[in-house]
Motif scaffolding. Structure first.
Motif, PDB file in Angstrom:
ATOM      1  N   SER A  10     -10.306 -10.518 -47.674  1.00  0.00           N
ATOM      2  CA  SER A  10     -10.602 -10.248 -46.262  1.00  0.00           C
ATOM      3  C   SER A  10     -11.142  -8.838 -46.080  1.00  0.00           C
ATOM      4  N   CYS A  11     -10.492  -7.882 -46.706  1.00  0.00           N
ATOM      5  CA  CYS A  11     -10.960  -6.493 -46.598  1.00  0.00           C
ATOM      6  C   CYS A  11     -12.305  -6.325 -47.290  1.00  0.00           C
ATOM      7  N   MET A  12     -12.474  -6.980 -48.438  1.00  0.00           N
ATOM      8  CA  MET A  12     -13.735  -6.875 -49.162  1.00  0.00           C
ATOM      9  C   MET A  12     -14.889  -7.373 -48.290  1.00  0.00           C
ATOM     10  N   LEU A  13     -14.706  -8.504 -47.641  1.00  0.00           N
ATOM     11  CA  LEU A  13     -15.763  -9.092 -46.829  1.00  0.00           C
ATOM     12  C   LEU A  13     -16.094  -8.256 -45.596  1.00  0.00           C
ATOM     13  N   ARG A  14     -15.142  -7.426 -45.176  1.00  0.00           N
ATOM     14  CA  ARG A  14     -15.355  -6.616 -43.979  1.00  0.00           C
ATOM     15  C   ARG A  14     -15.543  -5.132 -44.296  1.00  0.00           C
ATOM     16  N   GLY A  15     -15.822  -4.801 -45.563  1.00  0.00           N
ATOM     17  CA  GLY A  15     -16.174  -3.431 -45.896  1.00  0.00           C
ATOM     18  C   GLY A  15     -15.145  -2.645 -46.673  1.00  0.00           C
ATOM     19  N   GLY A  16     -14.190  -3.308 -47.306  1.00  0.00           N
ATOM     20  CA  GLY A  16     -13.149  -2.607 -48.058  1.00  0.00           C
ATOM     21  C   GLY A  16     -13.693  -1.725 -49.171  1.00  0.00           C
ATOM     22  N   TYR A  17     -14.715  -2.213 -49.893  1.00  0.00           N
ATOM     23  CA  TYR A  17     -15.281  -1.393 -50.972  1.00  0.00           C
ATOM     24  C   TYR A  17     -16.029  -0.184 -50.415  1.00  0.00           C
ATOM     25  N   GLU A  18     -16.664  -0.348 -49.267  1.00  0.00           N
ATOM     26  CA  GLU A  18     -17.331   0.802 -48.638  1.00  0.00           C
ATOM     27  C   GLU A  18     -16.303   1.850 -48.218  1.00  0.00           C
ATOM     28  N   ILE A  19     -15.176   1.380 -47.713  1.00  0.00           N
ATOM     29  CA  ILE A  19     -14.098   2.311 -47.324  1.00  0.00           C
ATOM     30  C   ILE A  19     -13.565   3.014 -48.568  1.00  0.00           C
ATOM     31  N   LEU A  20     -13.333   2.268 -49.649  1.00  0.00           N
ATOM     32  CA  LEU A  20     -12.845   2.870 -50.893  1.00  0.00           C
ATOM     33  C   LEU A  20     -13.842   3.896 -51.421  1.00  0.00           C
ATOM     34  N   ASP A  21     -15.115   3.522 -51.473  1.00  0.00           N
ATOM     35  CA  ASP A  21     -16.140   4.459 -51.960  1.00  0.00           C
ATOM     36  C   ASP A  21     -16.223   5.689 -51.069  1.00  0.00           C
ATOM     37  N   HIS A  22     -16.071   5.504 -49.768  1.00  0.00           N
ATOM     38  CA  HIS A  22     -16.093   6.640 -48.845  1.00  0.00           C
ATOM     39  C   HIS A  22     -14.912   7.577 -49.119  1.00  0.00           C
ATOM     40  N   CYS A  23     -13.736   6.998 -49.331  1.00  0.00           N
ATOM     41  CA  CYS A  23     -12.555   7.824 -49.640  1.00  0.00           C
ATOM     42  C   CYS A  23     -12.751   8.583 -50.948  1.00  0.00           C
ATOM     43  N   LYS A  24     -13.309   7.926 -51.951  1.00  0.00           N
ATOM     44  CA  LYS A  24     -13.578   8.593 -53.227  1.00  0.00           C
ATOM     45  C   LYS A  24     -14.486   9.808 -53.023  1.00  0.00           C
ATOM     46  N   ALA A  25     -15.560   9.598 -52.257  1.00  0.00           N
ATOM     47  CA  ALA A  25     -16.512  10.691 -52.012  1.00  0.00           C
ATOM     48  C   ALA A  25     -15.885  11.783 -51.153  1.00  0.00           C
ATOM     49  N   LYS A  26     -15.173  11.397 -50.121  1.00  0.00           N
ATOM     50  CA  LYS A  26     -14.567  12.362 -49.190  1.00  0.00           C
ATOM     51  C   LYS A  26     -13.521  13.232 -49.896  1.00  0.00           C
ATOM     52  N   LEU A  27     -12.715  12.602 -50.748  1.00  0.00           N
ATOM     53  CA  LEU A  27     -11.617  13.309 -51.409  1.00  0.00           C
ATOM     54  C   LEU A  27     -12.018  13.877 -52.771  1.00  0.00           C
ATOM     55  N   GLY A  28     -13.121  13.396 -53.331  1.00  0.00           N
ATOM     56  CA  GLY A  28     -13.562  13.866 -54.637  1.00  0.00           C
ATOM     57  C   GLY A  28     -12.689  13.380 -55.781  1.00  0.00           C
ATOM     58  N   ILE A  29     -12.052  12.225 -55.604  1.00  0.00           N
ATOM     59  CA  ILE A  29     -11.186  11.657 -56.640  1.00  0.00           C
ATOM     60  C   ILE A  29     -11.463  10.166 -56.768  1.00  0.00           C
ATOM     61  N   THR A  45     -15.934   4.250 -41.569  1.00  0.00           N
ATOM     62  CA  THR A  45     -15.923   5.533 -42.283  1.00  0.00           C
ATOM     63  C   THR A  45     -15.587   6.679 -41.340  1.00  0.00           C
ATOM     64  N   VAL A  46     -16.016   6.593 -40.111  1.00  0.00           N
ATOM     65  CA  VAL A  46     -15.697   7.639 -39.123  1.00  0.00           C
ATOM     66  C   VAL A  46     -14.193   7.663 -38.857  1.00  0.00           C
ATOM     67  N   LYS A  47     -13.603   6.477 -38.706  1.00  0.00           N
ATOM     68  CA  LYS A  47     -12.157   6.395 -38.469  1.00  0.00           C
ATOM     69  C   LYS A  47     -11.386   6.935 -39.677  1.00  0.00           C
ATOM     70  N   VAL A  48     -11.854   6.617 -40.882  1.00  0.00           N
ATOM     71  CA  VAL A  48     -11.205   7.118 -42.098  1.00  0.00           C
ATOM     72  C   VAL A  48     -11.263   8.643 -42.137  1.00  0.00           C
ATOM     73  N   ASP A  49     -12.414   9.216 -41.798  1.00  0.00           N
ATOM     74  CA  ASP A  49     -12.531  10.686 -41.758  1.00  0.00           C
ATOM     75  C   ASP A  49     -11.508  11.288 -40.805  1.00  0.00           C
ATOM     76  N   ASP A  50     -11.353  10.681 -39.636  1.00  0.00           N
ATOM     77  CA  ASP A  50     -10.377  11.171 -38.648  1.00  0.00           C
ATOM     78  C   ASP A  50      -8.952  11.056 -39.177  1.00  0.00           C
ATOM     79  N   ILE A  51      -8.648   9.939 -39.810  1.00  0.00           N
ATOM     80  CA  ILE A  51      -7.299   9.724 -40.356  1.00  0.00           C
ATOM     81  C   ILE A  51      -6.999  10.762 -41.435  1.00  0.00           C
ATOM     82  N   ILE A  52      -7.934  10.953 -42.369  1.00  0.00           N
ATOM     83  CA  ILE A  52      -7.721  11.927 -43.446  1.00  0.00           C
ATOM     84  C   ILE A  52      -7.539  13.325 -42.871  1.00  0.00           C
TER      85      ILE A  52
END
Length: 169
Positions: free
Chosen positions: A91-110, A150-157
């Motif tokens: 469910s998450c994959m179909l709605r952008g889970g990998y994009e969120i994961l990749d965004h977190c990787k880039a945002k956090l550098g890990i 990705t915007v919401k993830v940035d705010d959460i982080i």
């Protein structure tokens, strides 16, 4: 069974372990709950924790390690203060889970199962966290965040970075 002397755990956790070893028909059934409590207390499951839990349950250290290898939520290295778990199940994959994961990787550098240099954040790709109706979703420690962008993830982080994370919704 007599209590372990010189436990590495707090007296409260040691007492909880003593009780857990008596409430299951087979002591071994207390293994996963003990591992989770140990991880909550120590931040990860250390070698001394493995040894003590094995002794408490009349198991070999290898028995404990074998169970640990099955469960991705059990860690043998410390996580960051805020452990971000991004769901990439269907469910998450179909709605952008990998994009969120990749965004977190880039945002956090890990990457997966890595920790930021300041030890503030760690990141994991995980299977279903039970928020399929609100995908994509992630969990930070025990707090769920859903319907992510990705915007919401940035705010959460950023809120976690500022120490406001426990109140982030």
């Amino acid at each position: 069974m007599s209590a372990i002397q010189n436990s590495i755990f707090t007296p409260e956790t040691a007492a909880r372990f003593d009780k857990l070893a008596t409430i299951y028909p087979m002591k071994r059934s207390a293994l996963v709950p003990m591992l989770l409590y140990a991880q909550d207390e120590l931040g990860y499951i250390s070698e001394p924790a493995i040894t003590e839990i094995a002794k408490r349950l009349d198991l070999f250290d290898l028995d404990v390690r074998n169970v640990m290898s099955y469960y991705s939520m059990l860690r043998t290295k410390p996580a960051g203060k805020y452990n971000i778990q991004v769901c990439t199940n269907i469910s998450c994959m179909l709605r952008g889970g990998y994009e969120i994961l990749d965004h977190c990787k880039a945002k956090l550098g890990i990457g997966h199962k890595e920790v930021t240099a300041d030890k503030m954040f760690s990141l994991e790709e995980v299977e279903c966290i039970g928020a399929c109706c609100w995908a994509p979703a992630m969990q930070v420690n025990y707090n769920f965040h859903d319907d992510l962008t990705t915007v919401k993830v940035d705010d959460i982080i950023e809120q976690y970075r500022q120490g406001l994370g426990k109140d982030v919704k």
